[in-house]
Design a protein around this motif. Structure first.
Motif, PDB file in Angstrom:
ATOM      1  N   TYR A 171      41.582  69.628  51.624  1.00  0.00           N
ATOM      2  CA  TYR A 171      40.128  69.465  51.619  1.00  0.00           C
ATOM      3  C   TYR A 171      39.468  70.677  50.984  1.00  0.00           C
ATOM      4  O   TYR A 171      39.899  71.830  51.199  1.00  0.00           O
ATOM      5  CB  TYR A 171      39.588  69.298  53.044  1.00  0.00           C
ATOM      6  CG  TYR A 171      39.981  67.994  53.690  1.00  0.00           C
ATOM      7  CD1 TYR A 171      39.246  66.845  53.475  1.00  0.00           C
ATOM      8  CD2 TYR A 171      41.098  67.914  54.518  1.00  0.00           C
ATOM      9  CE1 TYR A 171      39.595  65.635  54.074  1.00  0.00           C
ATOM     10  CE2 TYR A 171      41.464  66.720  55.119  1.00  0.00           C
ATOM     11  CZ  TYR A 171      40.715  65.583  54.887  1.00  0.00           C
ATOM     12  OH  TYR A 171      41.059  64.397  55.461  1.00  0.00           O
ATOM     13  N   LEU A 172      38.422  70.411  50.213  1.00  0.00           N
ATOM     14  CA  LEU A 172      37.529  71.460  49.721  1.00  0.00           C
ATOM     15  C   LEU A 172      36.357  71.518  50.687  1.00  0.00           C
ATOM     16  O   LEU A 172      35.536  70.596  50.739  1.00  0.00           O
ATOM     17  CB  LEU A 172      37.046  71.144  48.303  1.00  0.00           C
ATOM     18  CG  LEU A 172      36.028  72.118  47.715  1.00  0.00           C
ATOM     19  CD1 LEU A 172      36.640  73.509  47.566  1.00  0.00           C
ATOM     20  CD2 LEU A 172      35.513  71.621  46.369  1.00  0.00           C
ATOM     21  N   SER A 173      36.291  72.591  51.483  1.00  0.00           N
ATOM     22  CA  SER A 173      35.329  72.678  52.589  1.00  0.00           C
ATOM     23  C   SER A 173      34.302  73.765  52.324  1.00  0.00           C
ATOM     24  O   SER A 173      34.646  74.868  51.887  1.00  0.00           O
ATOM     25  CB  SER A 173      36.046  72.973  53.907  1.00  0.00           C
ATOM     26  OG  SER A 173      37.002  71.954  54.195  1.00  0.00           O
ATOM     27  N   THR A 174      33.050  73.422  52.603  1.00  0.00           N
ATOM     28  CA  THR A 174      31.949  74.390  52.576  1.00  0.00           C
ATOM     29  C   THR A 174      31.378  74.496  53.984  1.00  0.00           C
ATOM     30  O   THR A 174      30.966  73.478  54.573  1.00  0.00           O
ATOM     31  CB  THR A 174      30.854  73.959  51.586  1.00  0.00           C
ATOM     32  OG1 THR A 174      31.405  73.886  50.278  1.00  0.00           O
ATOM     33  CG2 THR A 174      29.701  74.962  51.587  1.00  0.00           C
ATOM     34  N   LYS A 175      31.360  75.716  54.513  1.00  0.00           N
ATOM     35  CA  LYS A 175      30.917  75.921  55.885  1.00  0.00           C
ATOM     36  C   LYS A 175      29.769  76.929  55.900  1.00  0.00           C
ATOM     37  O   LYS A 175      29.845  77.970  55.240  1.00  0.00           O
ATOM     38  CB  LYS A 175      32.069  76.413  56.757  1.00  0.00           C
ATOM     39  CG  LYS A 175      33.233  75.416  56.796  1.00  0.00           C
ATOM     40  CD  LYS A 175      34.352  75.868  57.705  1.00  0.00           C
ATOM     41  CE  LYS A 175      35.468  74.813  57.754  1.00  0.00           C
ATOM     42  NZ  LYS A 175      36.559  75.208  58.676  1.00  0.00           N
ATOM     43  N   VAL A 176      28.713  76.590  56.650  1.00  0.00           N
ATOM     44  CA  VAL A 176      27.530  77.449  56.778  1.00  0.00           C
ATOM     45  C   VAL A 176      27.263  77.686  58.259  1.00  0.00           C
ATOM     46  O   VAL A 176      27.645  76.873  59.106  1.00  0.00           O
ATOM     47  CB  VAL A 176      26.301  76.797  56.098  1.00  0.00           C
ATOM     48  CG1 VAL A 176      26.540  76.611  54.618  1.00  0.00           C
ATOM     49  CG2 VAL A 176      25.966  75.462  56.741  1.00  0.00           C
ATOM     50  N   SER A 225      33.375  68.639  54.123  1.00  0.00           N
ATOM     51  CA  SER A 225      34.698  68.686  53.505  1.00  0.00           C
ATOM     52  C   SER A 225      34.915  67.437  52.672  1.00  0.00           C
ATOM     53  O   SER A 225      34.531  66.340  53.080  1.00  0.00           O
ATOM     54  CB  SER A 225      35.790  68.794  54.577  1.00  0.00           C
ATOM     55  OG  SER A 225      35.624  69.980  55.355  1.00  0.00           O
ATOM     56  N   VAL A 226      35.527  67.644  51.501  1.00  0.00           N
ATOM     57  CA  VAL A 226      35.833  66.545  50.584  1.00  0.00           C
ATOM     58  C   VAL A 226      37.340  66.544  50.344  1.00  0.00           C
ATOM     59  O   VAL A 226      37.941  67.586  50.084  1.00  0.00           O
ATOM     60  CB  VAL A 226      35.078  66.705  49.250  1.00  0.00           C
ATOM     61  CG1 VAL A 226      35.426  65.564  48.308  1.00  0.00           C
ATOM     62  CG2 VAL A 226      33.580  66.755  49.493  1.00  0.00           C
ATOM     63  N   ASP A 227      37.938  65.362  50.470  1.00  0.00           N
ATOM     64  CA  ASP A 227      39.377  65.211  50.261  1.00  0.00           C
ATOM     65  C   ASP A 227      39.697  65.371  48.770  1.00  0.00           C
ATOM     66  O   ASP A 227      39.269  64.568  47.938  1.00  0.00           O
ATOM     67  CB  ASP A 227      39.831  63.845  50.757  1.00  0.00           C
ATOM     68  CG  ASP A 227      41.354  63.744  50.823  1.00  0.00           C
ATOM     69  OD1 ASP A 227      42.026  64.562  50.162  1.00  0.00           O
ATOM     70  OD2 ASP A 227      41.863  62.858  51.525  1.00  0.00           O
TER      71      ASP A 227
END
Length: 620
Positions: free
Chosen positions: A257-262, A278-280
């Motif tokens: 997963y490409l994850s962006t966390k804030v 998150s994007v697979d």
């Protein structure tokens, strides 16, 4: 009393005082009447002004001033009447009233002087008026700016409302999207909320996910630890992070997963957890890995095959080259100008290369770089111009064909050399045959001598070929000739390579010397020895010495044999050598001196192609 004001019995008119002079009478009459008319007009003007401006603060003073002017005018009117009628009492009464009004006016006007001084002058009024005008314009401009700001604010509010509506729609769509995982977690890792895609990716019911941390629905401890470290870093730094996460859910299918966390904040601004999207990208990562492997295979293949690709923008004249082509051309940049590329090409080929780049049909061209000698390299350009409507480009590949070109030159040289050697060999064989097959030898003896000499000549060439045309040493040549007498030869001298011609010549010379020694000299006895010594002096001259000992007594022959003549002719012809012979009783002596460059092979070999690339001998 009022009736006596206009009596004239007791007095004479004022004209008597002027002796009724017409000029004086006329002047006084005209002046007094004109003054009366003028003084009467002034109160009328004041009246009209005050009627239009009743709000003036000092209007009483204006009325008093008008009355003063009016009485002054009546005084002059009375003076004009008194010229002809002695109404001096009336004239006196008018003057008394004029004096009274004058005094009253003077009394009233002095206290008003400060107020009058406070009244702005016309210049001041103009300045004040201009300042007021500027302030009015500024207020109007401010009002216009406020109006525009209000309009812009309304537009921005509408835009914000529209954006919020769109964002709400996007969030709603993302929440329902099966490909995008949206979730929120507390600082201790508990799942606060998750969209259906997140629940589906975990592979458990929502009640088994919400309120739980990763350890309760993921399987690999190293993945759990990495996810917790990232979440903790976001909470501690307060900065968003975008990372690649590897997740192994209970179903065993490892996903990437490409994850962006804030950071997630409360109303007070304190960080209470994280929000993640998150994007697979598992399939993309697999394709990228496969692409990288293919690119690596292509790079290795291009390096092994010594070729690379290029793309030229014909408008900007910028040339893009692959890494392998850049290595071949000796440039670090993958983008260079066309002129910089042409500068690396030999001038004889630059125009042809430039024409090839602009040719409309598929093109193929060989060219070489600017280097010379061993460093020179040859290339093959193949490609075609492509017009896609917006710009014209040249797409092609360039291969390093230096080995092929040198092999071609080598083959051509070898063919010419083969023809030349064939002619030389025939000439030598003819000479050997002519001098061997002569009386008093029998045919059988001549045949043996001819074959023996032919073998000696061939051995030098065979040794040279066995060395891949790189040459052989004088020691190797002597060792080969003395195979029948290995213990009877003593050699001393420096090592150096012979060229092909000197190997053949010295092979025959040593063979003739050894044959004579075996028949008549030191090698005819077991105790005999042959000392072979050679040296090189500072002038680059080779000195070769042959000294025999332990053989039978030596006598100088009455005539020169074929072997001796052959040695002299070959050494003088091939080496321009200086020969010396000595038939001493203790043993035969022979020596010669020659220039070393006629005997020694060059530093890179005696037989070379045009570009000095040695090739392995081919079977004949």
């Amino acid at each position: 009393m009022f009736s006596n004001l206009f009596k004239d019995a007791s007095f004479l008119p004022h004209g008597f005082c002027l002796l009724w002079d017409p000029w004086l009478i006329g002047a006084h009459l005209f002046s007094d009447v004109a003054i009366f008319v003028a003084y009467s007009a002034i109160p009328i003007a004041i009246y009209l002004f005050l009627k239009q401006r009743p709000e003036l603060a000092m209007s009483n003073l204006a009325w008093l001033f008008a009355l003063f002017i009016l009485f002054c005018g009546l005084t002059h009117l009375a003076s004009a009447v008194a010229l002809y009628k002695p109404i001096y009492e009336a004239q006196a009464a008018i003057k008394v009233m004029t004096a009274t009004v004058s005094l009253a006016t003077a009394f009233v006007i002095f206290p008003l002087i400060p107020k009058a001084l406070a009244i702005p002058s016309p210049e001041q009024l103009q300045k004040l008026n201009a300042q007021l005008q500027r302030e009015v314009e500024a207020h109007l401009a401010t009002a216009e700016e406020l109006r525009q700001a209000r309009d812009q604010l309304q537009v921005k509010v509408q835009e914000q409302l529209s954006a919020v509506a769109q964002a709400s729609a996007v969030v709603a769509a993302l929440e329902e999207s099966p490909d995008v995982l949206i979730y929120a977690k507390s600082r201790d890792g508990k799942m606060l909320t998750a969209n259906p895609a997140s629940i589906a990716a975990i592979g458990r019911p929502a009640e088994e996910v919400l309120g739980k941390d990763e350890s309760e629905f993921l399987t690999k401890p190293e993945e759990i630890a990495k996810i917790r470290d990232i979440d903790q870093a976001v909470c501690e730094t307060g900065q968003p992070m975008t990372v690649i996460e590897h997740v192994s859910p209970p179903d065993g299918r490892k996903r990437i997963y490409l994850s962006t966390k804030v950071p997630l904040r409360n109303a007070a601004g304190d960080i209470t957890g994280i929000v993640g999207v998150s994007v697979d990208v598992s399939e993309r990562e697999a394709l990228m890995e496969k692409l990288q492997k293919n690119e690596e295979l292509l790079r290795l293949g291009s390096e092994a095959a010594e070729f690379g690709s290029c793309e030229l923008n014909l408008s900007s004249e910028r040339l893009q080259v692959s890494q392998s082509l850049g290595t071949m051309l000796g440039v670090r940049e993958t983008s260079l100008s066309l002129s910089a590329f042409l500068d690396r090409i030999h001038p004889d080929y630059r125009d042809a290369v430039q024409r090839a780049f602009h040719a409309k049909n598929r093109t193929e061209l060989e060219f070489r770089d600017i280097e010379s000698g061993n460093a020179s390299r040859w290339f093959l350009l193949r490609g075609q111009r492509v017009d896609d409507g917006n710009e014209a480009r040249f797409l092609g590949a360039i291969a390093d064909i230096t080995r092929r070109k040198r092999a071609e030159h080598r083959t051509s040289d070898l063919m010419r050399e083969l023809i030349h050697r064939g002619r030389n060999l025939l000439t030598v064989v003819q000479v050997l045959a002519r001098n061997s097959l002569t009386p008093p030898r029998t045919l059988l003896e001549a045949r043996e001598v001819f074959i023996d000499r032919l073998h000696a000549f061939a051995r030098g060439y065979e040794l040279f070929v066995d060395g891949n045309h790189l040459g052989l040493t004088l020691r190797q040549l002597i060792t080969e000739e003395f195979k029948r007498f290995p213990s009877q030869c003593v050699m001393e001298g420096p090592e150096f390579l012979l060229n092909e011609r000197s190997a053949q010549t010295l092979g025959l010379v040593i063979h003739e010397l050894m044959t004579n020694a075996a028949k008549y000299g030191a090698l005819s006895r077991a105790e005999g020895r042959v000392h072979v010594r050679w040296s090189i002096d500072g002038a680059e001259r080779l000195t070769f010495e042959w000294r025999e000992e332990g053989g039978p007594p030596v006598f100088e022959p009455t005539k020169k044999g074929f072997g001796t003549g052959l040695i002299e002719r070959m050494l003088k012809s091939d080496f321009q050598a200086e020969l010396r012979e000595q038939f001493a009783p203790e043993g035969f002596r022979f020596s010669f001196e020659a220039r070393l460059d006629r005997v020694r092979a060059s530093s890179v070999g005696s037989v070379r192609s045009l570009h000095n690339i040695p090739l392995a001998p081919e079977p004949i």
